[in-house]
Design a protein around this motif. Sequence first.
Motif, short mmCIF file in Angstrom:
data_model
loop_
_atom_site.label_atom_id
_atom_site.label_comp_id
_atom_site.label_asym_id
_atom_site.label_seq_id
_atom_site.Cartn_x
_atom_site.Cartn_y
_atom_site.Cartn_z
N VAL A 100 -20.86 -52.68 21.97
CA VAL A 100 -21.48 -51.39 22.20
C VAL A 100 -20.93 -50.31 21.26
CG1 VAL A 100 -19.85 -50.62 23.98
CG2 VAL A 100 -22.21 -49.77 24.00
N TYR A 101 -19.76 -50.54 20.66
CA TYR A 101 -19.15 -49.54 19.77
C TYR A 101 -19.02 -50.06 18.34
CZ TYR A 101 -17.98 -46.58 23.74
OH TYR A 101 -18.05 -45.77 24.84
N LYS A 102 -18.95 -49.11 17.42
CA LYS A 102 -18.74 -49.42 16.01
C LYS A 102 -17.83 -48.36 15.40
CE LYS A 102 -22.85 -46.78 14.64
NZ LYS A 102 -24.19 -46.81 14.02
N LEU A 103 -17.21 -48.70 14.29
CA LEU A 103 -16.41 -47.73 13.57
C LEU A 103 -17.34 -46.69 12.95
CD1 LEU A 103 -13.37 -47.31 12.70
CD2 LEU A 103 -14.05 -48.28 10.51
N SER A 104 -17.05 -45.41 13.15
CA SER A 104 -17.87 -44.35 12.57
C SER A 104 -17.84 -44.41 11.05
CB SER A 104 -17.34 -42.99 13.04
OG SER A 104 -17.88 -41.94 12.26
N ILE A 105 -18.97 -44.14 10.43
CA ILE A 105 -19.02 -44.12 8.97
C ILE A 105 -18.19 -42.97 8.41
CG2 ILE A 105 -21.27 -45.25 8.80
CD1 ILE A 105 -22.53 -42.52 8.32
N PHE A 106 -17.85 -42.00 9.27
CA PHE A 106 -17.08 -40.84 8.83
C PHE A 106 -15.58 -41.00 9.12
CE2 PHE A 106 -21.27 -38.77 10.02
CZ PHE A 106 -21.76 -38.81 8.73
N THR A 107 -15.16 -42.21 9.47
CA THR A 107 -13.76 -42.45 9.80
C THR A 107 -13.01 -43.02 8.61
OG1 THR A 107 -14.16 -42.77 12.17
CG2 THR A 107 -12.20 -43.82 11.25
N SER A 108 -11.83 -42.47 8.38
CA SER A 108 -10.91 -42.99 7.36
C SER A 108 -9.62 -43.39 8.04
CB SER A 108 -10.61 -41.91 6.30
OG SER A 108 -11.78 -41.54 5.61
N VAL A 109 -9.02 -44.47 7.56
CA VAL A 109 -7.74 -44.96 8.10
C VAL A 109 -6.77 -45.07 6.93
CG1 VAL A 109 -6.60 -46.77 9.39
CG2 VAL A 109 -9.00 -46.25 9.86
N LEU A 110 -5.69 -44.30 7.00
CA LEU A 110 -4.77 -44.21 5.88
C LEU A 110 -3.34 -44.44 6.34
CD1 LEU A 110 -6.15 -40.92 4.28
CD2 LEU A 110 -6.82 -43.25 3.74
N PRO A 111 -2.58 -45.29 5.65
CA PRO A 111 -1.17 -45.45 6.00
C PRO A 111 -0.38 -44.23 5.56
CG PRO A 111 -1.71 -46.72 4.04
CD PRO A 111 -3.00 -46.16 4.53
N VAL A 112 0.48 -43.72 6.44
CA VAL A 112 1.31 -42.57 6.08
C VAL A 112 2.80 -42.89 6.13
CG1 VAL A 112 -0.33 -40.78 6.69
CG2 VAL A 112 1.13 -41.75 8.46
N SER A 113 3.14 -44.05 6.66
CA SER A 113 4.52 -44.51 6.67
C SER A 113 4.50 -46.00 6.96
CB SER A 113 5.34 -43.78 7.74
OG SER A 113 4.97 -44.22 9.04
N GLU A 114 5.67 -46.61 6.95
CA GLU A 114 5.73 -48.04 7.27
C GLU A 114 5.32 -48.30 8.71
OE1 GLU A 114 9.46 -49.75 6.35
OE2 GLU A 114 9.33 -49.37 4.19
N GLY A 115 5.45 -47.29 9.54
CA GLY A 115 5.18 -47.52 10.96
C GLY A 115 3.94 -46.87 11.51
N HIS A 116 3.18 -46.07 10.67
CA HIS A 116 2.07 -45.32 11.23
C HIS A 116 0.87 -45.24 10.29
CE1 HIS A 116 5.60 -43.81 13.47
NE2 HIS A 116 4.75 -43.71 14.48
N TRP A 117 -0.31 -45.16 10.94
CA TRP A 117 -1.57 -44.89 10.25
C TRP A 117 -2.04 -43.49 10.66
CZ3 TRP A 117 -3.86 -48.78 7.27
CH2 TRP A 117 -3.47 -50.11 7.52
N ILE A 118 -2.83 -42.89 9.81
CA ILE A 118 -3.64 -41.73 10.21
C ILE A 118 -5.07 -42.21 10.35
CG2 ILE A 118 -4.75 -39.62 9.38
CD1 ILE A 118 -2.17 -38.74 8.19
N SER B 193 -14.22 -37.20 9.83
CA SER B 193 -14.58 -35.95 9.16
C SER B 193 -15.68 -35.19 9.88
CB SER B 193 -15.01 -36.24 7.71
OG SER B 193 -16.13 -37.11 7.67
N PHE B 194 -16.43 -35.85 10.76
CA PHE B 194 -17.47 -35.15 11.51
C PHE B 194 -16.86 -34.31 12.62
CE2 PHE B 194 -20.72 -34.62 14.78
CZ PHE B 194 -21.81 -34.20 14.03
N THR B 195 -15.93 -34.90 13.37
CA THR B 195 -15.26 -34.15 14.44
C THR B 195 -14.07 -33.36 13.91
OG1 THR B 195 -13.81 -36.02 14.97
CG2 THR B 195 -15.92 -35.87 16.15
N ASP B 196 -13.62 -33.68 12.69
CA ASP B 196 -12.45 -33.06 12.07
C ASP B 196 -11.21 -33.26 12.94
OD1 ASP B 196 -11.18 -31.74 10.00
OD2 ASP B 196 -11.47 -29.76 10.87
#
Length: 438
Positions: A7-25, A29-32
């Motif tokens: 029923v769900y999908k990853l939003s086309i406006f979603t970015s996933v970026l590593p910011v450290s060895e232990g965390h992602w951001i 961009s739609f909801t900011d």
Amino acid sequence: MQKSPKVYKLSIFTSVLPVSEGHWIVYNSFTDKFMVVRRCGELNPRQLPAIPELRENLIAAGAIVKNDVDENLMLRERLNSITDNDRCFQLHVNPTLGCNFRCWYCYEQHDGMPMMDNATLQALFCLVENKLGEMKGMKELSLSFFGGEPLLGYDRIVRPLIEFCSVECGRRGVELRVHFTTNGFLLNSARVEYLARYKATFQITLDGDRHTHDTVRFTSGGKGSYDTIMRNITKLADAGCHVIMRINYTAANLASVRCIPDDMRNMAEESRKNIRVDLQRVWQDSSGAGDELADEIESLADRFTECGLAVSDHALWNNSLSPCYADYRHQMLINYNGDVFKCTARDFSEANSLGRLTPSGEIKWKKNMPEDYLTLKLSRPECRECRIAPLCGSGCCQKNRETPADCGCMLGYTEQAKDERILKRFERAFVIPALEAR
């Protein structure tokens, strides 16, 4: 990780970026909205998580959406709700294309000093009357003077038009806002006092410190303009008028810009609150990549901030919520000769015009205008698939109009550049405020 329900999908406006060895951001961009997600083993936030609490948080952030959601339609509806708003009519006016300066980077032709004639001014009066009558939801008339140098037409065009609009808006309970894009040289105490009554706002340009500016912006007699413009900026700020002090920089003049705050340290603290500095690169300057200058620009911004001046932060852009003025349906620019345009940042030739102002104050648009102009945003496949489309707003309508369909991203953003933009946004919104709060 278990498979998530379909029923769900990853939003086309979603970015996933590593910011450290232990965390992602995780950023949408739609909801900011940002989320910081702990990395655990092979956990990959690009996949839909099975952990209920994490999944609910990602749904709340807009990072994942229901499969049947048309996100491009959502973005289009958001843009239309803003750009089709009839609460404000934005009227830009070029009293003349003549100018008292000859800046090397100016894209306009200044052959002679043609001024708007009385017939065109009367047609403008009719246009304002028509719009005030037609736009039943209008709460605000934004009257902006451009050019050329608009203050060359101060007595013949500017004052009569402001006074006419003031009377007509007053009769209908519509707020009048007055703005000038000017080099500031032709202001004086009497004009500042008069325009302050209308709470006029201004954008005035500098091109470096006194020496550098005066080699670019000088009168026909060769006289430098820096000191006069700085005095007039101070007069405006002292009178309570808000001023955007646009500083045009190139790779060559950046060092000189550092001296400008020193010339403003004697300005009253209350007056400085009426000034915002906007650092803008001259678009014809191609010496050195933009990212090579980023650290110097940030350092310059800090110098102005330390002087008590606000500085525009272009890292926090959101062009779907705040589009270019020319993207609004109820906006137009009337040239001195009655030609109609949308964008102010292009050559005002008849070939580029979109229509013509008639004596009765109606607009005779060229074929399919302005509709063809206004529907260009989000028309490109690259834009409909782009994860930062809500931030850049698919560029402006004018840029879409001029850019070939097969050019890729018309703003030139690579995937790496998009990542850097998002990380800079995260830094400005969260990291810097957290450090300053310590």
